[in-house]
Design an enzyme around this catalytic site. Structure first.
Site, PDB file in Angstrom:
ATOM      1  N   GLY A  67     -17.340  12.188 -28.263  1.00 18.88           N
ATOM      2  CA  GLY A  67     -16.025  12.682 -27.868  1.00 18.88           C
ATOM      3  C   GLY A  67     -15.065  11.513 -27.714  1.00 18.88           C
ATOM      4  CG  HIS A 188     -22.837  14.917 -24.292  1.00 16.23           C
ATOM      5  ND1 HIS A 188     -22.844  14.700 -22.940  1.00 16.23           N
ATOM      6  CD2 HIS A 188     -21.797  14.207 -24.773  1.00 16.23           C
ATOM      7  CE1 HIS A 188     -21.845  13.877 -22.624  1.00 16.23           C
ATOM      8  NE2 HIS A 188     -21.188  13.571 -23.725  1.00 16.23           N
ATOM      9  CB  THR A 224     -24.235   7.508 -43.497  1.00 17.75           C
ATOM     10  OG1 THR A 224     -23.985   6.531 -44.515  1.00 17.75           O
ATOM     11  CG2 THR A 224     -25.182   8.562 -44.025  1.00 17.75           C
ATOM     12  CB  CYS A 307     -16.749   8.292 -17.035  1.00 13.82           C
ATOM     13  SG  CYS A 307     -17.138   9.657 -18.123  1.00 13.82           S
TER      14      CYS A 307
HETATM   15  N1  PLP Z   1     -13.039  13.507 -22.579  1.00 10.78           N
HETATM   16  C1  PLP Z   1     -13.437  14.198 -21.493  1.00 10.78           C
HETATM   17  C2  PLP Z   1     -12.484  15.132 -20.824  1.00 10.78           C
HETATM   18  C3  PLP Z   1     -14.735  14.022 -21.003  1.00 10.78           C
HETATM   19  O1  PLP Z   1     -15.139  14.701 -19.927  1.00 10.78           O
HETATM   20  C4  PLP Z   1     -15.615  13.117 -21.666  1.00 10.78           C
HETATM   21  C5  PLP Z   1     -16.986  12.854 -21.142  1.00 10.78           C
HETATM   22  O2  PLP Z   1     -17.204  12.784 -19.959  1.00 10.78           O
HETATM   23  C6  PLP Z   1     -15.143  12.447 -22.801  1.00 10.78           C
HETATM   24  C7  PLP Z   1     -13.863  12.676 -23.225  1.00 10.78           C
HETATM   25  C8  PLP Z   1     -16.034  11.509 -23.570  1.00 10.78           C
HETATM   26  O3  PLP Z   1     -16.952  12.214 -24.361  1.00 10.78           O
HETATM   27  P1  PLP Z   1     -18.303  11.488 -24.868  1.00 10.78           P
HETATM   28  O4  PLP Z   1     -19.184  11.384 -23.674  1.00 10.78           O
HETATM   29  O5  PLP Z   1     -18.864  12.411 -25.905  1.00 10.78           O
HETATM   30  O6  PLP Z   1     -17.901  10.180 -25.427  1.00 10.78           O
END
Ligand code: PLP
Length: 365
Positions: A67, A188, A224, A307
């Site tokens: 993401g 995920h 890839t 995070c």
């Molecule tokens: N954006 C939001 C709102 C999220 O909650 C997260 C993950 O916590 C991300 C982006 C990042 O996604 P990824 O963990 O797949 O890099």
């Protein structure tokens, strides 16, 4: 263990594991030989299924490695495709958008109310290179007025990137109906594999690539493609949107139960919000102490945002909402998911009064 951290990541669905295992041997989908064509057929099938669920054309589906990567390409890529250097964003974006925006041109920030929702869209009436507004906030679960954002920005000719990582698989998402230019999702978060992201990207304006290479995925994301992960992502997404789990009922039960049992609790999550989010402030307690004490009761939750965990600092989301540092230190994010039961909520409610009392006592020392 009772797992209440589904917004950080949610366990992989069996359907996704099966699809992943079935296609783990897939070779390079870009090769012209029979093995390559077989891999490409699996990839095309995954692309079509994802497009159908998300209201996009298959060609608009770009597979990425996370993401975070989808957000980087959307925001930076649209900025670089524009001749302007003005950016409009919310201050409550996930770091995967926030850090990109901060590294670009002149950013103007949309105001956010104490309820966690963007409160005024006037900045969108002036043209910008890109506007970035998340569909739903990862800490509070607050759903943002993305349809109005796209309408206002489009009237000014501004492309819009929507970080829908917390929304996809949890609330209905229709890319064409929304009209955004790009939209990011992450497997995920809805029971797919970690390390598999999706960027939906309109044909025009298309984002400029962030990394350069062999030109896969319309040249927007070279590299890839991981065919097995794409197949697993499609399987997880289809299952997620078909699910009628009682997530919202359990979450409401949890919020009501905490309100009844703990004095002075602030419920940060305000409607409209994602069905699984319950974000609380326990003034006088420290989030680290709350997490450790809940852990001893076999309950896994998160402080504000996974995070940012491990680093004791004020959440930028709560700061933008107008909370002060003392209030924000006791921020706890409980996120309910499909594996939870009523017994899990009861276990949490039985533990929480004593946990908060002990955390407050420790904080007062
Ligand atoms: N954006 C939001 C709102 C999220 O909650 C997260 C993950 O916590 C991300 C982006 C990042 O996604 P990824 O963990 O797949 O890099």
């Amino acid at each position: 263990m009772v797992y209440f951290d589904h917004a950080a990541t949610t366990p992989m669905r069996l359907s996704a594991i099966d699809a992943w295992v079935e296609h783990a041997g897939a070779l390079n989908a870009g090769s012209q030989h029979a093995a390559g064509r077989r891999a490409n057929a699996v990839l095309a099938d995954a692309r079509e299924r994802i497009a159908a669920v998300l209201g996009a054309d298959p060609v608009e589906v770009v597979f990425t490695g996370s993401g975070t990567e989808a957000n980087n390409i959307g925001v930076r890529g649209l900025f670089e495709a524009s001749e302007l250097d003005r950016v409009v964003a919310t201050p409550i974006e996930h770091p995967a958008v926030l850090e990109v925006v901060k590294s670009l041109g002149q950013t103007e920030w949309l105001p956010v109310g104490r309820d966690g929702h963007v409160s005024d869209l006037a900045l969108l009436d002036t043209p910008a290179a890109v506007a970035a507004v998340m569909w739903a906030n990862n800490e509070t679960g607050a759903i943002q007025p993305v349809a109005e954002v796209v309408e206002r920005a489009s009237a000014a000719g501004t492309p819009v990137h929507v970080d829908a990582v917390q929304a996809v698989g949890h609330v209905p998402v229709d890319f064409h109906a929304l009209g955004a230019t790009t939209l990011a999702a992450s497997a995920h978060k809805f029971g797919g594999p970690r390390g598999s992201g999706i960027l939906l990207a309109k044909r025009s304006p298309a984002p400029q690539p962030v990394i350069l290479g062999g030109g896969q995925e319309r040249g927007i994301r070279s590299g890839t493609v991981d065919v097995a992960s794409a197949a697993a992502t499609a399987a997880a997404l289809e299952e997620a949107v078909a699910e009628t789990a009682q997530i919202e009922t359990l979450r409401d039960m949890l919020i009501d139960g905490v309100r009844e049992r703990v004095d002075g609790v602030v419920v940060v999550t305000q409607a409209p919000a994602l069905p699984g989010h319950a974000h609380f402030l326990f003034p006088g307690a420290n989030a680290d102490a709350l997490i450790m004490l809940l852990d001893t009761h076999g309950i896994e939750v998160s402080a504000g945002s996974a995070c940012a965990s491990g680093v004791v600092r004020m959440s930028h989301v709560l700061e933008a909402m107008g909370f002060d540092e003392r209030e924000a230190m006791g921020a706890l994010r409980v996120t309910v998911g499909r594996t939870n039961t009523k017994a899990d909520v009861e276990q949490f409610l039985a533990a929480i009064p004593e946990v908060v009392e002990r955390a407050r006592a420790a904080g007062a020392l």
